[in-house]
Design a protein around this motif. Structure first.
Motif, PDB file in Angstrom:
ATOM      1  N   LYS A   9     -16.897  41.835 -19.616  1.00 41.36           N
ATOM      2  CA  LYS A   9     -15.937  40.834 -20.059  1.00 41.36           C
ATOM      3  C   LYS A   9     -14.669  41.511 -20.558  1.00 41.36           C
ATOM      4  CE  LYS A   9     -15.472  36.792 -23.102  1.00 41.36           C
ATOM      5  NZ  LYS A   9     -16.127  35.960 -24.133  1.00 41.36           N
TER       6      LYS A   9
ATOM      7  N   GLN B 190     -21.355  36.661  -6.189  1.00 40.17           N
ATOM      8  CA  GLN B 190     -21.577  36.842  -7.615  1.00 40.17           C
ATOM      9  C   GLN B 190     -23.068  36.804  -7.938  1.00 40.17           C
ATOM     10  OE1 GLN B 190     -19.216  33.996  -9.753  1.00 40.17           O
ATOM     11  NE2 GLN B 190     -17.346  34.497  -8.636  1.00 40.17           N
TER      12      GLN B 190
ATOM     13  N   GLY C 124     -19.063  39.728 -14.716  1.00 45.48           N
ATOM     14  CA  GLY C 124     -20.383  39.453 -14.180  1.00 45.48           C
ATOM     15  C   GLY C 124     -20.800  40.498 -13.177  1.00 45.48           C
TER      16      GLY C 124
ATOM     17  N   GLN D 103     -13.854  36.982 -12.494  1.00 45.26           N
ATOM     18  CA  GLN D 103     -14.530  36.875 -13.784  1.00 45.26           C
ATOM     19  C   GLN D 103     -15.498  38.045 -13.999  1.00 45.26           C
ATOM     20  OE1 GLN D 103     -13.764  34.454 -16.026  1.00 45.26           O
ATOM     21  NE2 GLN D 103     -12.224  33.742 -14.544  1.00 45.26           N
TER      22      GLN D 103
ATOM     23  N   THR E 234     -21.184  34.599 -18.835  1.00 49.65           N
ATOM     24  CA  THR E 234     -21.646  35.061 -17.526  1.00 49.65           C
ATOM     25  C   THR E 234     -22.299  36.417 -17.693  1.00 49.65           C
ATOM     26  OG1 THR E 234     -19.849  33.866 -16.440  1.00 49.65           O
ATOM     27  CG2 THR E 234     -20.956  35.587 -15.167  1.00 49.65           C
TER      28      THR E 234
ATOM     29  N   ASN F 169     -24.773  36.641 -10.692  1.00 46.68           N
ATOM     30  CA  ASN F 169     -24.697  36.394 -12.130  1.00 46.68           C
ATOM     31  C   ASN F 169     -25.524  35.177 -12.498  1.00 46.68           C
ATOM     32  OD1 ASN F 169     -22.688  38.447 -12.328  1.00 46.68           O
ATOM     33  ND2 ASN F 169     -21.148  36.954 -11.671  1.00 46.68           N
TER      34      ASN F 169
ATOM     35  N   VAL G 160     -25.090  32.138 -15.323  1.00 42.78           N
ATOM     36  CA  VAL G 160     -24.072  31.575 -16.200  1.00 42.78           C
ATOM     37  C   VAL G 160     -24.749  30.643 -17.193  1.00 42.78           C
ATOM     38  CG1 VAL G 160     -21.966  30.224 -16.338  1.00 42.78           C
ATOM     39  CG2 VAL G 160     -22.339  31.750 -14.390  1.00 42.78           C
TER      40      VAL G 160
ATOM     41  N   THR H 198     -23.911  27.848 -19.751  1.00 41.21           N
ATOM     42  CA  THR H 198     -22.838  26.920 -20.118  1.00 41.21           C
ATOM     43  C   THR H 198     -23.014  26.457 -21.558  1.00 41.21           C
ATOM     44  OG1 THR H 198     -24.126  25.044 -19.301  1.00 41.21           O
ATOM     45  CG2 THR H 198     -22.623  26.107 -17.749  1.00 41.21           C
TER      46      THR H 198
END
Length: 570
Positions: A266, A328, A305, A303, A392, A330, A332, A334
């Motif tokens: 990140k 991706q 991840g 992003q 993520t 990843n 996630v 939420t």
């Protein structure tokens, strides 16, 4: 002093003197017809000065000659010394065929027999024809700057050397680096016989060749040094030009068949992402990726991840693939998502059988780094609820669920550490930081917008008050009952709700549920710590979806409830 009449001198005459020692020249100072006082024989001289020996003869008859040594030269030019005793008598010097010579009262007695005939006086001799007394000062006709060299006897004259033709020597380098002067000095020191100079056998014959060889080697070294320097400057100059003005190294195409998973943390920027991709063998250079990212209008939306990419991809194709959700790898989380839903996503991403992640979480939750205030209630359904922070996370095949869950817990701890949850709990009459997170999870589940979050937080705190006579400290949230059931229904019958006595059923149990009912995001947490102060105590989602309306009295609440029933068809 001699019969030539020179004044006192500092040194006796030497056989090399032109006026000394030749048989035919001994009588030049005498008068014509008189024999040479030396008879062609070498003259001897005392070592003391003439002033000291030939001073006032009347007062010092001895003249200081007793116990003195006198120097004389024989016919072969060898120097000898004799001792004088008594009168100035040279009786120890005997010459073959000559009578001894004696010195009396300042004159020489040359009565001995002489076998040589005297020559007449030389008109060109500056001393000829000049009788001079002893002790007189005489000028030196050969001591001036313009004087000719003194005459030499005929027997001693040597022919002039024939001029030698000048040999032009080859000009050589004078610097010690090229001439090898240091080497010559070292060689001379090492010579066991101490020989110096030329003419030393092979060394003498090959001296010039050796110097030439040394000069050639020195030139070769200089050429190599300058050549290597030029090559180095050219090499780095070319790389400098390529780095500044040339295109960055890049692969061609969409990559090979080998895949690799790259994790982007990140907050990573273009250069950080490019560095990780280069280390994984996806792109050829960081600059190529950064250039491709800036050329793509959506490049900045990449992003954090995990991404499943191919090796040796062109930078442009790598950017396009990272923008595709299919690449991706990843999971996630939420805001407001329950832990049960996170476990299901992990099983799918990691290719595990259903329930594998939930089982691992239940068995390993104590080893995942939960804070000390977590799981303080034995009735909590899931210890990890509220601590799987939204975000993520890399989740590629081959990774373990507990490792990913540990990252989520660490993120939650980091975020919660930014708030003084202990103080905030006391501020709102809560028992622990865990209850603050529980309030935030309720706000996240019931609210729809930012404004709803703050009003929802005020409703919770007003209903928890002991002075609440409207609901008698009952929250009466559908979200808590749905969490208990693992559902998300908005149509729940009153008989079903009122018949359930579970701690998570806030229709029948006062106060907060045992723990969070989801994983709140940052916005819901801030709203829980900064509620409104308008007196809200009721709310109803009148459209059943996104429109939440609030009321301060029970009568207003009944109006909102009718509106909801009308919109939902109940």
């Amino acid at each position: 002093m001699t019969e030539y009449g020179r004044g006192p001198g500092s040194e006796p005459w030497h056989p090399e003197d032109p006026l000394y020692g030749d048989d035919g020249w001994g009588g030049q100072q005498a008068h014509v017809g008189q024999q040479s006082p030396y008879g062609g024989q070498p003259q001897h001289y005392p070592q003391q000065s003439q002033q000291e020996q030939y001073g006032d003869w009347g007062q010092h008859p001895q003249g200081g000659y007793d116990q003195q040594q006198y120097a004389y030269y024989d016919e072969q030019g060898q120097l000898h010394y004799a001792d004088g005793h008594g009168q100035q008598q040279y009786d120890q010097q005997q010459y073959v065929g000559h009578a001894p010579q004696q010195y009396h009262q300042g004159t020489w007695d040359a009565t001995g027999t002489h076998g040589h005939v005297p020559y007449a006086a030389d008109p060109g001799d500056p001393y000829g024809q000049q009788p001079v007394a002893y002790g007189a000062e005489q000028p030196d006709f050969y001591g001036t700057e313009d004087a000719y060299p003194p005459p030499e006897p005929p027997g001693r004259r040597r022919p002039e050397p024939e001029p030698q033709p000048a040999v032009e020597e080859e000009e050589e380098e004078q610097h010690p680096f090229f001439t090898g002067a240091d080497d010559d000095d070292d060689d001379g020191d090492d010579d066991p016989k101490g020989r110096r100079g030329g003419g030393r056998g092979k060394d003498a014959k090959g001296g010039k060749g050796a110097k030439k060889r040394r000069s050639g080697c020195a030139c070769l070294v200089v050429c190599l040094v300058f050549g290597g320097g030029a090559a180095t400057v050219g090499y780095f100059g070319w790389h400098f030009y390529q780095n500044r003005f040339g295109a960055a190294p890049d692969y061609a195409g969409s990559g090979n068949s080998e895949t690799v998973t790259v994790q982007i943390p990140k907050g990573a920027g273009g250069y950080d992402i490019g560095r990780r991709l280069k280390e994984a063998g996806v792109v050829k250079s960081v600059d190529a990726f950064v250039h491709a990212q800036t050329q793509n209008s959506k490049g900045n939306t990449i992003q954090a991840g995990a991404y499943t990419l191919k090796k040796e991809m062109s930078a442009a194709s790598c950017v396009l693939l990272m923008l595709d959700p299919k690449s991706q790898a990843n999971v996630v989380v939420t805001p407001g998502e329950r832990a049960a839903a996170v476990y299901v996503s992990l099983d799918k991403k990691l290719g595990l059988s259903a329930g594998s992640s939930k089982k691992i979480a239940k068995a390993e939750y104590k080893n995942l780094g939960l804070p000390s205030y977590a799981n303080t209630n034995s009735k909590i359904m899931d210890p990890l609820e509220g601590f799987l922070y939204p975000g993520t996370y890399p989740a590629a095949k081959g990774m373990k669920p507990d490792a990913i869950l540990k990252q989520m817990v660490a993120a939650a701890k980091e975020q919660y550490a930014g708030y003084d949850l202990e103080a905030e709990a006391k501020k709102y009459d809560l028992d622990s930081p865990l209850q603050v997170i529980t309030v935030a999870s309720l706000v996240q589940a019931e609210g729809k917008t930012h404004d709803d979050f703050r009003k929802m937080a005020e409703v919770i705190y007003n209903r928890l008050k002991s002075t609440n006579t409207e609901t008698n400290q009952l929250l009466q949230f559908d979200s808590t009952f749905n969490y208990l059931k693992g559902t998300s229904n908005i149509h729940i019958s009153e008989s079903e709700i009122n018949s359930n006595r579970d701690p998570y059923n806030t229709y029948t149990q006062k106060g907060l549920p045992p723990g969070p009912i989801g994983n709140p995001g940052e916005e819901a947490l801030k709203a829980a710590l900064n509620p409104t102060d308008d007196g809200w105590i009721y709310f109803v989602a009148t459209d059943g979806q996104n429109n939440t309306e609030f009321a301060k009295t029970y009568a207003e609440f009944q109006q909102l409830k009718e509106k909801f029933n009308a919109n939902s068809g109940n």
